[in-house]
Design a protein around this motif. Structure first.
Motif, mmCIF file in Angstrom:
data_model
loop_
_atom_site.group_PDB
_atom_site.id
_atom_site.type_symbol
_atom_site.label_atom_id
_atom_site.label_comp_id
_atom_site.label_asym_id
_atom_site.label_seq_id
_atom_site.Cartn_x
_atom_site.Cartn_y
_atom_site.Cartn_z
ATOM 1 N N GLN A 157 0.827 -1.215 0.000
ATOM 2 C CA GLN A 157 0.000 0.000 0.000
ATOM 3 C C GLN A 157 0.861 1.265 0.000
ATOM 4 O OE1 GLN A 157 -3.266 -0.043 -0.346
ATOM 5 N NE2 GLN A 157 -3.372 2.170 -0.346
ATOM 6 N N HIS A 158 1.973 1.228 0.703
ATOM 7 C CA HIS A 158 2.840 2.407 0.801
ATOM 8 C C HIS A 158 3.390 2.810 -0.564
ATOM 9 C CE1 HIS A 158 6.486 4.716 2.060
ATOM 10 N NE2 HIS A 158 5.558 5.256 2.834
ATOM 11 N N ILE A 159 3.556 1.848 -1.464
ATOM 12 C CA ILE A 159 4.043 2.144 -2.811
ATOM 13 C C ILE A 159 3.122 3.159 -3.485
ATOM 14 C CG2 ILE A 159 4.448 1.179 -5.116
ATOM 15 C CD1 ILE A 159 5.089 -1.512 -3.647
ATOM 16 N N PHE A 160 1.813 2.966 -3.336
ATOM 17 C CA PHE A 160 0.843 3.816 -4.027
ATOM 18 C C PHE A 160 0.793 5.234 -3.479
ATOM 19 C CE2 PHE A 160 -0.720 -0.578 -4.458
ATOM 20 C CZ PHE A 160 -0.451 -0.705 -5.807
ATOM 21 N N GLU A 161 1.335 5.445 -2.304
ATOM 22 C CA GLU A 161 1.365 6.782 -1.721
ATOM 23 C C GLU A 161 2.485 7.633 -2.299
ATOM 24 O OE1 GLU A 161 1.559 6.204 2.511
ATOM 25 O OE2 GLU A 161 -0.247 4.973 2.514
ATOM 26 N N THR A 162 3.467 7.005 -2.936
ATOM 27 C CA THR A 162 4.609 7.757 -3.453
ATOM 28 C C THR A 162 4.836 7.579 -4.952
ATOM 29 O OG1 THR A 162 6.105 5.930 -2.899
ATOM 30 C CG2 THR A 162 5.838 7.672 -1.240
ATOM 31 N N PHE A 163 4.368 6.478 -5.524
ATOM 32 C CA PHE A 163 4.749 6.149 -6.897
ATOM 33 C C PHE A 163 4.271 7.177 -7.918
ATOM 34 C CE2 PHE A 163 4.394 3.839 -10.978
ATOM 35 C CZ PHE A 163 5.732 3.478 -11.111
ATOM 36 N N THR A 164 3.047 7.641 -7.812
ATOM 37 C CA THR A 164 2.527 8.591 -8.802
ATOM 38 C C THR A 164 3.352 9.870 -8.825
ATOM 39 O OG1 THR A 164 0.307 7.688 -8.510
ATOM 40 C CG2 THR A 164 0.476 9.837 -9.568
ATOM 41 N N THR A 165 3.625 10.422 -7.664
ATOM 42 C CA THR A 165 4.415 11.658 -7.595
ATOM 43 C C THR A 165 5.837 11.413 -8.078
ATOM 44 O OG1 THR A 165 3.071 12.455 -5.757
ATOM 45 C CG2 THR A 165 5.227 13.495 -6.058
ATOM 46 N N ILE A 218 19.173 9.033 -12.287
ATOM 47 C CA ILE A 218 19.859 8.616 -11.046
ATOM 48 C C ILE A 218 18.895 8.693 -9.868
ATOM 49 C CG2 ILE A 218 21.669 9.253 -9.394
ATOM 50 C CD1 ILE A 218 23.322 10.167 -11.894
ATOM 51 N N SER A 219 18.156 9.781 -9.785
ATOM 52 C CA SER A 219 17.200 9.966 -8.701
ATOM 53 C C SER A 219 16.094 8.907 -8.754
ATOM 54 C CB SER A 219 16.600 11.369 -8.798
ATOM 55 O OG SER A 219 15.734 11.629 -7.733
ATOM 56 N N THR A 220 15.612 8.608 -9.951
ATOM 57 C CA THR A 220 14.565 7.592 -10.113
ATOM 58 C C THR A 220 15.093 6.207 -9.753
ATOM 59 O OG1 THR A 220 13.491 8.918 -11.805
ATOM 60 C CG2 THR A 220 12.890 6.597 -11.732
ATOM 61 N N LEU A 221 16.327 5.928 -10.109
ATOM 62 C CA LEU A 221 16.934 4.651 -9.733
ATOM 63 C C LEU A 221 17.065 4.551 -8.211
ATOM 64 C CD1 LEU A 221 18.150 1.978 -10.679
ATOM 65 C CD2 LEU A 221 20.373 3.141 -10.774
ATOM 66 N N MET A 222 17.450 5.637 -7.565
ATOM 67 C CA MET A 222 17.526 5.637 -6.096
ATOM 68 C C MET A 222 16.152 5.353 -5.497
ATOM 69 S SD MET A 222 20.112 8.798 -5.325
ATOM 70 C CE MET A 222 19.854 8.729 -3.570
ATOM 71 N N TYR A 223 15.119 5.983 -6.061
ATOM 72 C CA TYR A 223 13.763 5.735 -5.587
ATOM 73 C C TYR A 223 13.413 4.256 -5.734
ATOM 74 C CZ TYR A 223 8.709 5.402 -5.501
ATOM 75 O OH TYR A 223 7.443 4.997 -5.211
ATOM 76 N N ALA A 224 13.672 3.683 -6.915
ATOM 77 C CA ALA A 224 13.289 2.294 -7.185
ATOM 78 C C ALA A 224 14.031 1.316 -6.276
ATOM 79 C CB ALA A 224 13.554 1.961 -8.658
ATOM 80 N N VAL A 225 15.322 1.507 -6.103
ATOM 81 C CA VAL A 225 16.109 0.616 -5.236
ATOM 82 C C VAL A 225 15.655 0.757 -3.789
ATOM 83 C CG1 VAL A 225 18.435 0.195 -4.314
ATOM 84 C CG2 VAL A 225 18.101 0.500 -6.782
ATOM 85 N N GLY A 226 15.509 1.998 -3.345
ATOM 86 C CA GLY A 226 15.042 2.227 -1.980
ATOM 87 C C GLY A 226 13.645 1.687 -1.750
ATOM 88 N N ARG A 227 12.778 1.858 -2.739
ATOM 89 C CA ARG A 227 11.398 1.359 -2.654
ATOM 90 C C ARG A 227 11.402 -0.160 -2.482
ATOM 91 N NH1 ARG A 227 7.274 3.080 -0.849
ATOM 92 N NH2 ARG A 227 7.586 1.160 0.247
ATOM 93 N N TYR A 228 12.238 -0.847 -3.257
ATOM 94 C CA TYR A 228 12.338 -2.301 -3.161
ATOM 95 C C TYR A 228 12.760 -2.717 -1.752
ATOM 96 C CZ TYR A 228 14.200 -6.997 -3.595
ATOM 97 O OH TYR A 228 14.463 -8.323 -3.382
ATOM 98 N N TYR A 229 13.807 -2.093 -1.229
ATOM 99 C CA TYR A 229 14.310 -2.500 0.088
ATOM 100 C C TYR A 229 13.393 -2.064 1.230
ATOM 101 C CZ TYR A 229 18.449 -4.577 -1.809
ATOM 102 O OH TYR A 229 19.293 -5.420 -2.494
ATOM 103 N N SER A 264 15.310 -1.966 8.056
ATOM 104 C CA SER A 264 16.405 -2.872 8.400
ATOM 105 C C SER A 264 17.461 -2.961 7.288
ATOM 106 C CB SER A 264 15.866 -4.265 8.737
ATOM 107 O OG SER A 264 15.175 -4.809 7.632
ATOM 108 N N TYR A 265 17.076 -2.633 6.072
ATOM 109 C CA TYR A 265 18.028 -2.590 4.964
ATOM 110 C C TYR A 265 18.510 -1.144 4.796
ATOM 111 C CZ TYR A 265 16.394 -7.233 3.757
ATOM 112 O OH TYR A 265 16.082 -8.567 3.797
ATOM 113 N N LYS A 266 19.826 -0.966 4.740
ATOM 114 C CA LYS A 266 20.386 0.389 4.665
ATOM 115 C C LYS A 266 19.917 1.156 3.434
ATOM 116 C CE LYS A 266 24.392 -0.788 7.362
ATOM 117 N NZ LYS A 266 25.230 0.009 8.168
ATOM 118 N N LEU A 267 19.660 0.454 2.340
ATOM 119 C CA LEU A 267 19.241 1.130 1.115
ATOM 120 C C LEU A 267 17.774 1.563 1.141
ATOM 121 C CD1 LEU A 267 21.083 -1.039 -1.562
ATOM 122 C CD2 LEU A 267 21.721 1.227 -0.720
ATOM 123 N N ALA A 268 17.021 1.160 2.163
ATOM 124 C CA ALA A 268 15.599 1.517 2.232
ATOM 125 C C ALA A 268 15.393 3.028 2.246
ATOM 126 C CB ALA A 268 14.950 0.879 3.462
#
Length: 191
Positions: A105-113, A131-142, A159-163
């Protein structure tokens, strides 16, 4: 924490955007359309991953409902099953399932923006926005992985540093998108 996050993101986005505007013009001029395609490609991949991640919620709903029944909890189907988005109650199984649901659910609160601002930012700042979008995607995954594995302990989502990169990427996209809009509206950048 929020001030530090905002300061780091503002600084990085400003420096990246400035360098790209002042020194990246030849690279962008010769490879602009290819560079602009990186951000949408990352977003398409993130969107597909979101779909796949959502399937884990359905599995978790069944898993934790069965565990709750096994432990003798009452009204399990009414509390866990659809149309309820979140399970009702405070048992360990409810908390564990709700963290899994929250991971999605948290994905939908940030993904559109993140997506819209990343796409708009890529018009003027294709390298910084990718680069910024890649950071978002990696952080979103973790961040989602941390929620998913937390077993009901919501603070464990980090718990994951990349979160935390999800927030840097999100805010970076917002800042780059806003700067791109400003440059376009002022006539300093044409489409």
């Amino acid at each position: 924490m929020a001030t530090k996050l905002l300061s780091i993101t503002l600084g990085a986005a400003s420096i990246g955007g400035y360098v790209e505007l002042t020194h990246g013009s030849s690279l962008v001029a010769s490879h602009g359309s290819q560079l602009m395609a990186i951000t949408p490609a990352i977003l398409i991949g993130t969107g597909f991953w979101t779909l796949v991640h959502g399937m884990q919620v359905g599995k978790a709903r069944t898993k934790y409902a069965e565990l709750a029944k096994k432990d003798g909890e009452k009204d399990v189907d009414e509390r866990f099953m659809l149309p309820n988005l979140y399970a009702q109650g405070t048992s360990k199984h409810v908390r564990a399932f709700n963290c899994v649901q929250r991971s999605h659910q948290h994905i939908f609160e940030t993904f559109t923006t993140a997506a819209i601002s990343g796409l708009v930012g890529a018009v003027t700042f294709p390298i910084s926005s990718s680069i910024s979008t890649l950071m978002y995607a990696v952080g979103r995954y973790y961040l989602s992985k941390g929620y998913l594995e937390s077993e009901g302990d919501a603070p464990a989502r980090y718990s994951y540093k990349l979160a935390k990169f999800m927030w840097y990427g999100f805010l970076g996209n917002v800042m780059l998108g806003a700067a791109s809009c400003g440059l376009i509206m002022s006539g300093k950048k044409t489409l």
